[in-house]
Design a protein around this motif. Structure first.
Motif, PDB file in Angstrom:
ATOM      1  N   THR A 188     125.509 154.559  29.245  1.00 31.17           N
ATOM      2  CA  THR A 188     124.653 154.245  30.564  1.00 31.17           C
ATOM      3  C   THR A 188     125.586 153.889  31.648  1.00 31.17           C
ATOM      4  N   GLU A 189     125.338 154.473  32.743  1.00 31.21           N
ATOM      5  CA  GLU A 189     126.023 154.176  33.891  1.00 31.21           C
ATOM      6  C   GLU A 189     125.059 153.181  34.664  1.00 31.21           C
ATOM      7  N   ARG A 190     125.508 152.103  35.051  1.00 32.48           N
ATOM      8  CA  ARG A 190     124.395 151.251  36.090  1.00 32.48           C
ATOM      9  C   ARG A 190     125.050 151.425  37.505  1.00 32.48           C
ATOM     10  N   VAL A 191     123.815 151.669  38.242  1.00 35.29           N
ATOM     11  CA  VAL A 191     123.967 151.519  39.894  1.00 35.29           C
ATOM     12  C   VAL A 191     123.330 150.178  40.229  1.00 35.29           C
ATOM     13  N   ASP A 192     123.760 149.216  40.305  1.00 32.31           N
ATOM     14  CA  ASP A 192     122.887 147.903  40.452  1.00 32.31           C
ATOM     15  C   ASP A 192     123.347 147.289  41.860  1.00 32.31           C
ATOM     16  N   TYR A 193     121.862 147.451  42.775  1.00 30.73           N
ATOM     17  CA  TYR A 193     122.444 146.752  44.119  1.00 30.73           C
ATOM     18  C   TYR A 193     121.227 145.617  44.226  1.00 30.73           C
ATOM     19  N   LEU A 194     120.704 145.375  43.242  1.00 31.62           N
ATOM     20  CA  LEU A 194     119.822 144.002  43.063  1.00 31.62           C
ATOM     21  C   LEU A 194     120.568 142.949  43.221  1.00 31.62           C
ATOM     22  N   ASP A 195     120.010 141.899  44.374  1.00 37.30           N
ATOM     23  CA  ASP A 195     120.712 140.588  44.599  1.00 37.30           C
ATOM     24  C   ASP A 195     119.581 139.597  43.801  1.00 37.30           C
ATOM     25  N   GLU A 196     120.068 138.890  42.712  1.00 35.71           N
ATOM     26  CA  GLU A 196     119.146 138.104  41.937  1.00 35.71           C
ATOM     27  C   GLU A 196     118.689 137.045  42.842  1.00 35.71           C
ATOM     28  N   GLU A 197     119.384 136.646  43.857  1.00 34.49           N
ATOM     29  CA  GLU A 197     119.175 135.394  44.598  1.00 34.49           C
ATOM     30  C   GLU A 197     118.018 135.789  45.842  1.00 34.49           C
ATOM     31  N   GLU A 198     117.978 137.303  46.309  1.00 33.71           N
ATOM     32  CA  GLU A 198     117.266 137.653  47.474  1.00 33.71           C
ATOM     33  C   GLU A 198     115.963 138.241  46.981  1.00 33.71           C
ATOM     34  N   THR A 199     114.852 137.527  47.308  1.00 31.92           N
ATOM     35  CA  THR A 199     113.515 138.313  47.296  1.00 31.92           C
ATOM     36  C   THR A 199     113.274 138.884  48.618  1.00 31.92           C
ATOM     37  N   THR A 200     113.720 138.779  49.534  1.00 30.69           N
ATOM     38  CA  THR A 200     113.462 139.377  50.740  1.00 30.69           C
ATOM     39  C   THR A 200     114.716 139.759  51.488  1.00 30.69           C
ATOM     40  N   PRO A 201     114.895 141.122  51.764  1.00 29.12           N
ATOM     41  CA  PRO A 201     116.207 141.575  52.577  1.00 29.12           C
ATOM     42  C   PRO A 201     116.311 140.984  53.908  1.00 29.12           C
ATOM     43  N   GLU A 202     117.465 140.766  54.286  1.00 30.04           N
ATOM     44  CA  GLU A 202     117.643 140.064  55.468  1.00 30.04           C
ATOM     45  C   GLU A 202     116.787 140.836  56.607  1.00 30.04           C
ATOM     46  N   ARG A 203     116.891 142.081  56.755  1.00 28.75           N
ATOM     47  CA  ARG A 203     116.249 142.756  57.799  1.00 28.75           C
ATOM     48  C   ARG A 203     114.923 142.446  58.102  1.00 28.75           C
ATOM     49  N   ILE A 204     114.192 141.693  56.998  1.00 27.56           N
ATOM     50  CA  ILE A 204     112.678 141.413  57.007  1.00 27.56           C
ATOM     51  C   ILE A 204     112.434 139.945  57.349  1.00 27.56           C
ATOM     52  N   GLY A 205     111.788 139.452  58.457  1.00 32.74           N
ATOM     53  CA  GLY A 205     111.595 138.080  58.743  1.00 32.74           C
ATOM     54  C   GLY A 205     110.459 137.710  57.941  1.00 32.74           C
ATOM     55  N   LEU A 206     110.421 136.456  57.291  1.00 41.05           N
ATOM     56  CA  LEU A 206     109.602 136.151  56.715  1.00 41.05           C
ATOM     57  C   LEU A 206     108.569 134.849  57.405  1.00 41.05           C
ATOM     58  N   TYR A 207     107.393 134.772  57.653  1.00 38.72           N
ATOM     59  CA  TYR A 207     106.537 133.964  58.484  1.00 38.72           C
ATOM     60  C   TYR A 207     105.446 133.262  57.867  1.00 38.72           C
ATOM     61  N   VAL A 208     105.099 132.175  57.991  1.00 40.66           N
ATOM     62  CA  VAL A 208     103.908 131.281  57.554  1.00 40.66           C
ATOM     63  C   VAL A 208     102.806 131.108  58.661  1.00 40.66           C
ATOM     64  N   VAL A 209     101.503 131.693  58.369  1.00 41.50           N
ATOM     65  CA  VAL A 209     100.473 131.441  59.402  1.00 41.50           C
ATOM     66  C   VAL A 209      99.529 130.579  58.597  1.00 41.50           C
ATOM     67  N   HIS A 210      99.064 129.229  59.352  1.00 42.14           N
ATOM     68  CA  HIS A 210      98.299 128.449  58.785  1.00 42.14           C
ATOM     69  C   HIS A 210      96.711 128.741  59.176  1.00 42.14           C
ATOM     70  N   SER A 211      96.032 128.853  58.073  1.00 41.15           N
ATOM     71  CA  SER A 211      94.497 128.829  58.497  1.00 41.15           C
ATOM     72  C   SER A 211      93.971 127.492  58.468  1.00 41.15           C
ATOM     73  N   PRO A 212      93.030 127.094  59.300  1.00 40.61           N
ATOM     74  CA  PRO A 212      92.466 125.755  59.028  1.00 40.61           C
ATOM     75  C   PRO A 212      91.107 126.032  58.433  1.00 40.61           C
ATOM     76  N   GLU A 213      90.922 127.001  57.892  1.00 41.14           N
ATOM     77  CA  GLU A 213      89.765 127.298  57.001  1.00 41.14           C
ATOM     78  C   GLU A 213      90.113 127.983  55.710  1.00 41.14           C
ATOM     79  N   LYS A 214      89.507 127.727  54.566  1.00 47.52           N
ATOM     80  CA  LYS A 214      89.754 128.385  53.431  1.00 47.52           C
ATOM     81  C   LYS A 214      89.504 129.754  53.537  1.00 47.52           C
ATOM     82  N   ASP A 215      88.424 130.378  53.930  1.00 50.86           N
ATOM     83  CA  ASP A 215      88.072 131.736  54.299  1.00 50.86           C
ATOM     84  C   ASP A 215      89.031 131.914  55.501  1.00 50.86           C
ATOM     85  N   LYS A 216      90.058 132.952  55.396  1.00 45.04           N
ATOM     86  CA  LYS A 216      90.901 133.008  56.312  1.00 45.04           C
ATOM     87  C   LYS A 216      90.843 134.355  57.051  1.00 45.04           C
TER      88      LYS A 216
END
Length: 439
Positions: A188-216
């Motif tokens: 087998t030849e492996r072509v491995d471009y996975l980064d074990e430490e990276e769950t989100t690529p750098e080109r994607i911004g990750l944001y948190v939005v807080h909902s004051p209610e349980k029903d969002k």
């Protein structure tokens, strides 16, 4: 046909390094190949480009079988293959329609490449609906999912039913803990471009939005108002949640596609089609939409329900920022919810800047044209008709799909009514036809 000609047809200027390495492994070694790369990095082309160079157009029988976990991925992979225009014939086989109808199509099309879900592939192998003796290539896309326990028995049967396979290509965005023996991987030849430490690529911004209610739901609406007409996928964990959320947003005036495993085949295909051609700007879905879709212009991902695990998170986020594009992913957190431990990349709190903006409509509408391939109508014929007869410019026209007896075309939403008025009574290639709003 060489690679550069195919890329030109696909309007791609250059391959990424992963795709180049994958091609080298397939073309310049005699080994089986495992390709590991993030979602959205172009793995479909990474195996199709070298594969078509290894197939013989003079052989009329099936030479390559591509096993995929879902009908959506089968359809999409087949579409990519056909758009390459490489002179080879293909078909996709999947459940939800009669096997006999597919058998008739196999006899008519004489495919050299088949894209199939495991269960439906076994149906055709059992009935000997195509000759397995000429199959030399086996591709398993998203092998981590295909080889899970739920698919394992079907996969083992399918591999056993293809005894003449000489080369295997396996692809995934996440690595499998083990490779079952029945896959029969050789050197087998492996072509491995996975980064074990990276769950989100750098080109994607990750944001948190807080909902004051349980029903969002109200927080979701404010966020969508802030997005305007941008293409957005909203992920939930269960079907009833998808239905409830889609209904709520529709009542608020949004144009929504709902997508989950409880829908029938036609409903699922229509939901994805409306979103892909931008006639709906919001797709509300379970994790079914986190794999097997390659819709390039998704600006936003919203996790209405937190993903159940890291793998689900990775695949959801991978729906945006396809290839080298940028994207955004938003985590909606209720009062008692916290970020999962597997999210290790930095996040930012996000407060919608325009929470009371008007509901934005999609940029396109889909028109139905009552003529198709049976009438010798092509995409070029429809494009010319819309430009000359209906006074549209090419920038007003989006995706065109021509079927046997009809066609769909996406046109600017603002011009859809005017287009139908001008098309009334007009002819395409000398044929009168119906032009009406599809969705």
């Amino acid at each position: 046909m060489n690679t550069q000609e195919i890329l030109s047809k696909l309007h791609i200027s250059e391959l990424g390094q992963m795709q180049k390495d994958a091609s080298d492994a397939v073309l310049h070694t005699d080994r089986d190949v495992v390709i590991l790369a993030p979602t959205g990095s172009g793995k479909t082309l990474a195996y199709l480009l070298p594969l078509v160079q290894r197939l013989d157009a003079a052989i009329e029988e099936v030479q390559a079988v591509v096993i995929v976990p879902s009908r959506e991925l089968a359809l999409q992979s087949n579409d990519v293959f056909r758009s390459m225009g490489c002179g080879l014939r293909s078909m996709c086989l999947y459940g939800g329609r009669p096997t006999m109808d597919e058998h008739r199509a196999i006899q008519k099309v004489r495919p050299q490449v088949i894209f199939a879900t495991p269960g439906r592939l076994n149906d055709h192998l059992d009935k000997q609906n195509f000759a397995a003796s000429d199959v030399r290539w086996l591709v398993i896309d998203e092998f981590d999912k295909c080889l899970r326990m739920g698919f394992r028995a079907e996969m083992e049967k399918a591999v056993d039913g293809l005894p003449t396979v000489e080369r295997r290509i396996l692809l995934s965005a996440t690595d499998a803990e083990e490779m079952p023996r029945f896959v029969r991987m050789g050197r087998t030849e492996r072509v491995d471009y996975l980064d074990e430490e990276e769950t989100t690529p750098e080109r994607i911004g990750l944001y948190v939005v807080h909902s004051p209610e349980k029903d969002k739901l109200n927080t979701l609406v404010m966020l969508l108002r802030d997005f305007g007409a941008q293409q957005t996928i909203v992920f939930l964990n269960y079907r009833d949640g998808v239905e409830r959320t889609a209904k709520f947003l529709t009542e608020k005036g949004y144009v929504v596609s709902a997508f989950h495993g409880g829908l029938d085949q036609r409903q699922r295909e229509e939901a994805i089609y409306r979103f892909a051609n931008r006639s709906a700007n919001i797709l509300v879905s379970t994790d079914l939409a986190s794999r097997g879709l390659d819709i390039p212009d998704v600006e936003n991902i919203v996790h209405y329900n937190l993903p159940v695990g890291e793998e689900e998170f990775v695949h959801r986020v991978g729906r945006t920022g396809r290839w080298d594009a940028t994207g955004r992913a938003f985590m909606l957190l209720g009062p008692e919810e916290h970020m999962p431990e597997y999210v290790t990349v930095p996040t930012e709190d996000y407060v919608p800047a325009n929470p009371t903006a008007p509901v934005a409509m999609p940029v396109m509408s889909t028109l139905y044209i009552g003529k198709g391939k049976k009438d010798k109508i092509s995409k070029g014929d429809i494009l010319g008709f819309l430009c000359k007869t209906c006074s549209l410019s090419s920038s007003d026209i989006g995706r065109i799909d021509v079927y046997e007896r009809f066609a769909y075309v996406a046109v600017s939403r603002k011009l859809a009514k005017k287009t139908m008025e001008k098309a009334k009574g007009a002819k395409i290639k000398g044929l009168k036809t119906v032009v009406e709003l599809a969705f």
